[in-house]
Design a protein around this motif. Sequence first.
Motif, mmCIF file in Angstrom:
data_model
loop_
_atom_site.group_PDB
_atom_site.id
_atom_site.type_symbol
_atom_site.label_atom_id
_atom_site.label_comp_id
_atom_site.label_asym_id
_atom_site.label_seq_id
_atom_site.Cartn_x
_atom_site.Cartn_y
_atom_site.Cartn_z
ATOM 1 N N GLU A 145 -12.273 -60.676 20.053
ATOM 2 C CA GLU A 145 -11.885 -59.266 20.143
ATOM 3 C C GLU A 145 -10.398 -59.214 20.479
ATOM 4 O O GLU A 145 -9.920 -60.052 21.237
ATOM 5 C CB GLU A 145 -12.669 -58.546 21.247
ATOM 6 C CG GLU A 145 -14.162 -58.547 21.064
ATOM 7 C CD GLU A 145 -14.899 -57.939 22.251
ATOM 8 O OE1 GLU A 145 -14.346 -57.021 22.907
ATOM 9 O OE2 GLU A 145 -16.023 -58.395 22.529
ATOM 10 N N LEU A 146 -9.702 -58.223 19.921
ATOM 11 C CA LEU A 146 -8.269 -58.101 20.195
ATOM 12 C C LEU A 146 -7.805 -56.660 20.053
ATOM 13 O O LEU A 146 -8.023 -56.028 19.016
ATOM 14 C CB LEU A 146 -7.466 -58.997 19.244
ATOM 15 C CG LEU A 146 -5.950 -58.976 19.391
ATOM 16 C CD1 LEU A 146 -5.527 -59.489 20.765
ATOM 17 C CD2 LEU A 146 -5.307 -59.807 18.288
ATOM 18 N N GLU A 147 -7.191 -56.171 21.126
ATOM 19 C CA GLU A 147 -6.447 -54.917 21.108
ATOM 20 C C GLU A 147 -5.030 -55.307 21.513
ATOM 21 O O GLU A 147 -4.769 -55.502 22.711
ATOM 22 C CB GLU A 147 -7.020 -53.913 22.102
ATOM 23 C CG GLU A 147 -8.413 -53.419 21.790
ATOM 24 C CD GLU A 147 -8.928 -52.500 22.891
ATOM 25 O OE1 GLU A 147 -8.299 -51.441 23.118
ATOM 26 O OE2 GLU A 147 -9.933 -52.863 23.519
ATOM 27 N N PRO A 148 -4.103 -55.474 20.549
ATOM 28 C CA PRO A 148 -2.756 -55.954 20.876
ATOM 29 C C PRO A 148 -2.128 -55.202 22.046
ATOM 30 O O PRO A 148 -2.156 -53.978 22.098
ATOM 31 C CB PRO A 148 -1.978 -55.741 19.579
ATOM 32 C CG PRO A 148 -3.028 -55.862 18.512
ATOM 33 C CD PRO A 148 -4.248 -55.200 19.122
ATOM 34 N N GLY A 149 -1.633 -55.998 22.996
ATOM 35 C CA GLY A 149 -0.983 -55.433 24.171
ATOM 36 C C GLY A 149 -1.927 -54.919 25.239
ATOM 37 O O GLY A 149 -1.485 -54.542 26.321
ATOM 38 N N LYS A 150 -3.229 -54.912 24.956
ATOM 39 C CA LYS A 150 -4.176 -54.330 25.903
ATOM 40 C C LYS A 150 -5.257 -55.298 26.374
ATOM 41 O O LYS A 150 -5.447 -55.478 27.568
ATOM 42 C CB LYS A 150 -4.849 -53.100 25.284
ATOM 43 C CG LYS A 150 -3.866 -51.988 25.030
ATOM 44 C CD LYS A 150 -4.549 -50.761 24.513
ATOM 45 C CE LYS A 150 -3.448 -49.729 24.301
ATOM 46 N NZ LYS A 150 -3.874 -48.505 23.781
ATOM 47 N N ARG A 151 -5.954 -55.926 25.423
ATOM 48 C CA ARG A 151 -7.134 -56.706 25.798
ATOM 49 C C ARG A 151 -7.486 -57.701 24.711
ATOM 50 O O ARG A 151 -7.274 -57.443 23.536
ATOM 51 C CB ARG A 151 -8.290 -55.736 25.987
ATOM 52 C CG ARG A 151 -9.577 -56.336 26.382
ATOM 53 C CD ARG A 151 -10.657 -55.233 26.520
ATOM 54 N NE ARG A 151 -11.942 -55.859 26.654
ATOM 55 C CZ ARG A 151 -12.664 -56.325 25.646
ATOM 56 N NH1 ARG A 151 -12.258 -56.200 24.407
ATOM 57 N NH2 ARG A 151 -13.822 -56.915 25.870
ATOM 58 N N GLY A 152 -8.073 -58.813 25.137
ATOM 59 C CA GLY A 152 -8.555 -59.792 24.176
ATOM 60 C C GLY A 152 -9.669 -60.638 24.758
ATOM 61 O O GLY A 152 -9.761 -60.810 25.977
ATOM 62 N N VAL A 153 -10.522 -61.140 23.868
ATOM 63 C CA VAL A 153 -11.597 -62.046 24.259
ATOM 64 C C VAL A 153 -11.521 -63.262 23.347
ATOM 65 O O VAL A 153 -11.551 -63.128 22.122
ATOM 66 C CB VAL A 153 -12.981 -61.382 24.141
ATOM 67 C CG1 VAL A 153 -14.081 -62.385 24.495
ATOM 68 C CG2 VAL A 153 -13.081 -60.139 25.018
#
Length: 142
Positions: free
Chosen positions: A27-35
């Motif tokens: 999972e990736l939300e650039p600049g916010k969150r990743g798994v």
Amino acid sequence: MSLLTTKEIMEIIPHRQPMLLIDTIEELEPGKRGVGKKCVSYNEPYFAGHFPGEPVMPGVLTIEALAQVGAVVILSCPQFKGKTAYFAAINNARFKQKILPGDVVMLEVEMIKQKGPIGIGKATATVDGKVAVSAELTFAIG
């Protein structure tokens, strides 16, 4: 299906074997969150000496794996493309359970603060839904 493969991760961060410690980004939300995901193999080079007869993934390498996921999160932002994310601080690290060969480690980093080239992420590594490692990681973009 993974969002980013190992090859795609290597296009974002400079790490290579044996120091590339994440297999995929799920999972990736650039600049916010990743798994990210790390499938821990018996063939990991550190198991030869950590510890003979009782292989355990070193806690500092779990922190490094979390940092690599955090680096993917922050370096996925267009303004940081092509740069490197360095450690600026590690705070409140907690090691709650051993990570062993055969474990699948889920590595989650959520950016909780960012100002210019400095970011702070809340990082958690889990195995089978149980927290193995948690920490607050500070990144500096260089």
